[in-house]
Scaffold this motif. Structure first.
Motif, short mmCIF file in Angstrom:
data_model
loop_
_atom_site.label_atom_id
_atom_site.label_comp_id
_atom_site.label_asym_id
_atom_site.label_seq_id
_atom_site.Cartn_x
_atom_site.Cartn_y
_atom_site.Cartn_z
N THR A 117 -5.57 5.26 -5.31
CA THR A 117 -6.37 4.08 -4.98
C THR A 117 -5.45 2.87 -5.01
O THR A 117 -4.96 2.48 -6.07
CB THR A 117 -7.56 3.90 -5.94
OG1 THR A 117 -8.25 2.69 -5.64
CG2 THR A 117 -7.14 3.89 -7.39
N GLY A 118 -5.17 2.30 -3.85
CA GLY A 118 -4.28 1.14 -3.79
C GLY A 118 -2.88 1.47 -4.26
O GLY A 118 -2.21 2.33 -3.71
N ASP B 44 -12.95 4.24 -0.70
CA ASP B 44 -12.31 3.94 -1.97
C ASP B 44 -13.17 2.95 -2.74
O ASP B 44 -13.32 1.79 -2.36
CB ASP B 44 -10.91 3.35 -1.72
CG ASP B 44 -10.10 3.20 -2.99
OD1 ASP B 44 -10.68 3.29 -4.08
OD2 ASP B 44 -8.88 2.97 -2.88
N SER B 45 -13.75 3.41 -3.84
CA SER B 45 -14.65 2.56 -4.63
C SER B 45 -13.90 1.64 -5.58
O SER B 45 -14.49 0.71 -6.14
CB SER B 45 -15.60 3.44 -5.45
OG SER B 45 -14.89 4.12 -6.48
N GLY B 46 -12.61 1.89 -5.79
CA GLY B 46 -11.87 1.14 -6.77
C GLY B 46 -12.08 1.64 -8.18
O GLY B 46 -11.50 1.10 -9.14
N GLU B 47 -12.90 2.68 -8.34
CA GLU B 47 -13.17 3.28 -9.64
C GLU B 47 -12.90 4.78 -9.56
O GLU B 47 -13.81 5.61 -9.64
CB GLU B 47 -14.63 3.03 -10.06
CG GLU B 47 -15.01 1.57 -10.18
CD GLU B 47 -14.35 0.91 -11.39
OE1 GLU B 47 -13.81 1.64 -12.26
OE2 GLU B 47 -14.34 -0.32 -11.47
N PRO B 48 -11.65 5.16 -9.39
CA PRO B 48 -11.33 6.56 -9.10
C PRO B 48 -11.68 7.53 -10.24
O PRO B 48 -12.09 8.66 -9.98
CB PRO B 48 -9.83 6.54 -8.83
CG PRO B 48 -9.34 5.32 -9.55
CD PRO B 48 -10.43 4.32 -9.43
N ASP C 64 -15.31 8.26 -10.07
CA ASP C 64 -15.60 9.11 -8.91
C ASP C 64 -15.26 10.57 -9.21
O ASP C 64 -16.02 11.49 -8.86
CB ASP C 64 -14.82 8.64 -7.69
CG ASP C 64 -15.29 7.28 -7.18
OD1 ASP C 64 -16.43 6.88 -7.52
OD2 ASP C 64 -14.52 6.63 -6.46
N ARG D 112 -6.03 11.31 0.03
CA ARG D 112 -5.84 10.56 -1.22
C ARG D 112 -5.94 11.44 -2.45
O ARG D 112 -5.56 11.02 -3.54
CB ARG D 112 -6.91 9.46 -1.35
CG ARG D 112 -6.93 8.41 -0.28
CD ARG D 112 -7.86 7.26 -0.69
NE ARG D 112 -9.23 7.70 -0.91
CZ ARG D 112 -9.93 7.47 -2.03
NH1 ARG D 112 -9.37 6.85 -3.04
NH2 ARG D 112 -11.18 7.89 -2.14
N ARG E 209 -2.24 2.54 -7.40
CA ARG E 209 -2.38 3.33 -8.63
C ARG E 209 -2.91 4.72 -8.28
O ARG E 209 -3.48 4.93 -7.21
CB ARG E 209 -3.35 2.67 -9.61
CG ARG E 209 -2.98 1.25 -10.03
CD ARG E 209 -4.04 0.71 -10.98
NE ARG E 209 -5.35 0.67 -10.34
CZ ARG E 209 -6.51 0.56 -11.01
NH1 ARG E 209 -6.51 0.53 -12.34
NH2 ARG E 209 -7.65 0.51 -10.36
N SER F 48 0.83 -1.20 0.00
CA SER F 48 0.00 0.00 0.00
C SER F 48 0.87 1.25 0.00
O SER F 48 2.02 1.23 0.43
CB SER F 48 -0.91 0.01 1.24
OG SER F 48 -1.79 -1.08 1.23
#
Length: 245
Positions: A104-105, A62-66, A69, A29, A107, A2
Motif C-alpha cells: 500500500t503506497g 487500496d483502503s489504506g488499512e492493509p 483488510d 499488490r 509500505r 510509488s
C-alpha cells in the motif's frame, strides 16, 4: 514515490510427500503462501480455501488499512474452513498456516498465522519479519532453546495456532519499503531445512527472480525435502512518473 512488486512463485511437493498441501497466490499488490494441514485431501482444501478468500483483497481498492483488510479476509477464510469441516467429519482438524504481504503506497503489511515466514533482504542483510507460532519458538523465547537447537528439534513443526475454523490471533506489522528491497515468503518446507545464511546467500546471488526461486527449491531438495516447499521471491521497484515537458 510509488512502488510496485515484481514477484514469482515456485512450489514442489518434495521427495517424501505424495501430494502438495501448499497453496500460493501472486497478485499485483498481494502475495500469499499457505501450508495446509490435516492430511490428504483436507490440508489441500484448507490452504485452497484460504488463498482464494485472501486473494480477493488484491482486486479491492487500496483502503489504506492493509492489515485490517487482510484480517477481514482471514476471517472469511476461517469461516469457509469451519463450514467445510462441518460438512464432512473426515476433515476434522484440518487447517492452514498463512503468511501474506500487501503493498500500500510506500509500505507493505506483513501478516502471518503459523510457521510460514516472510523475510526481507535489504542492502544484503536478511531479516525475518514474521514470528513462528510454534512450540519450539516459544521455547526459544523462554531461553530454553537456541535458534539452532530449534531447527533440529523433533517437534519443530508443531504449530501453536493456525487458521482452522476456530479462534486465532494473526500477527501483523507495517514495513516502509525501498527500491531494490527483496521479499521472500515461504512455507516451512524451506525454513525448517535450509539455514538462513544459505537463504540469504541465494537471495543475494541471483538477480533473476525465477532463477532465484528455483535455486531456493533446489537447496531444499538437496537437504532431503521431506516436506512440501513453496516460495515467493518479490522485488520492490519504484514507479517513475512521466514528466511533461
Amino acid at each position: 514515490m510509488s512502488f510496485v512488486l515484481r514477484a514469482v512463485a515456485a512450489s514442489d511437493q518434495g521427495l517424501v510427500r505424495s501430494n502438495n498441501e501448499d497453496a500460493v497466490f501472486v497478485g499485483e499488490r498481494l502475495l500469499v503462501v499457505a501450508d495446509g494441514m490435516g492430511g490428504l485431501p483436507a490440508g489441500e482444501l484448507a490452504s485452497d480455501i484460504l488463498v482464494k478468500a485472501v486473494a480477493v483483497v488484491d482486486d479491492m481498492p487500496d483502503s489504506g488499512e492493509p492489515l485490517q483488510d487482510l484480517v477481514a479476509a482471514l476471517g472469511t477464510a476461517n469461516q469457509g474452513i469451519e463450514e467445510a469441516v462441518a460438512a464432512d467429519d473426515a476433515r476434522d482438524g484440518m487447517g492452514t498456516t498463512v503468511t501474506a504481504l500487501l503493498l500500500t503506497g510506500d509500505r507493505v503489511a506483513a501478516l502471518n498465522v503459523g510457521d510460514s515466514r516472510c523475510y526481507l533482504l535489504r542492502d544484503g542483510t536478511l531479516t525475518q519479519l514474521t514470528r513462528d507460532d510454534t512450540y519450539v519458538q516459544a521455547l526459544v523465547d523462554q531461553g530454553v532453546l537456541t535458534p539452532d537447537d530449534a531447527r533440529r528439534h523433533p517437534q519443530r513443526a508443531l504449530v501453536t495456532q493456525a487458521v482452522q475454523g476456530g479462534p486465532f490471533r494473526p500477527a501483523g506489522r507495517m514495513i516502509p519499503v525501498r527500491a531494490q528491497d527483496r521479499f521472500l515468503l515461504c512455507s516451512d518446507g524451506l525454513s525448517d531445512y535450509v539455514d538462513d545464511e544459505v537463504i540469504a546467500t541465494t537471495l543475494r546471488s541471483y538477480a533473476d527472480r525465477q532463477v532465484c526461486a528455483a535455486e531456493l527449491i533446489a537447496r531444499t531438495l538437496e537437504a532431503g525435502a521431506p516436506d512440501n516447499v513453496t516460495v515467493i521471491v518479490a522485488d520492490v521497484e519504484a514507479i517513475v512518473a512521466d514528466v511533461e515537458a
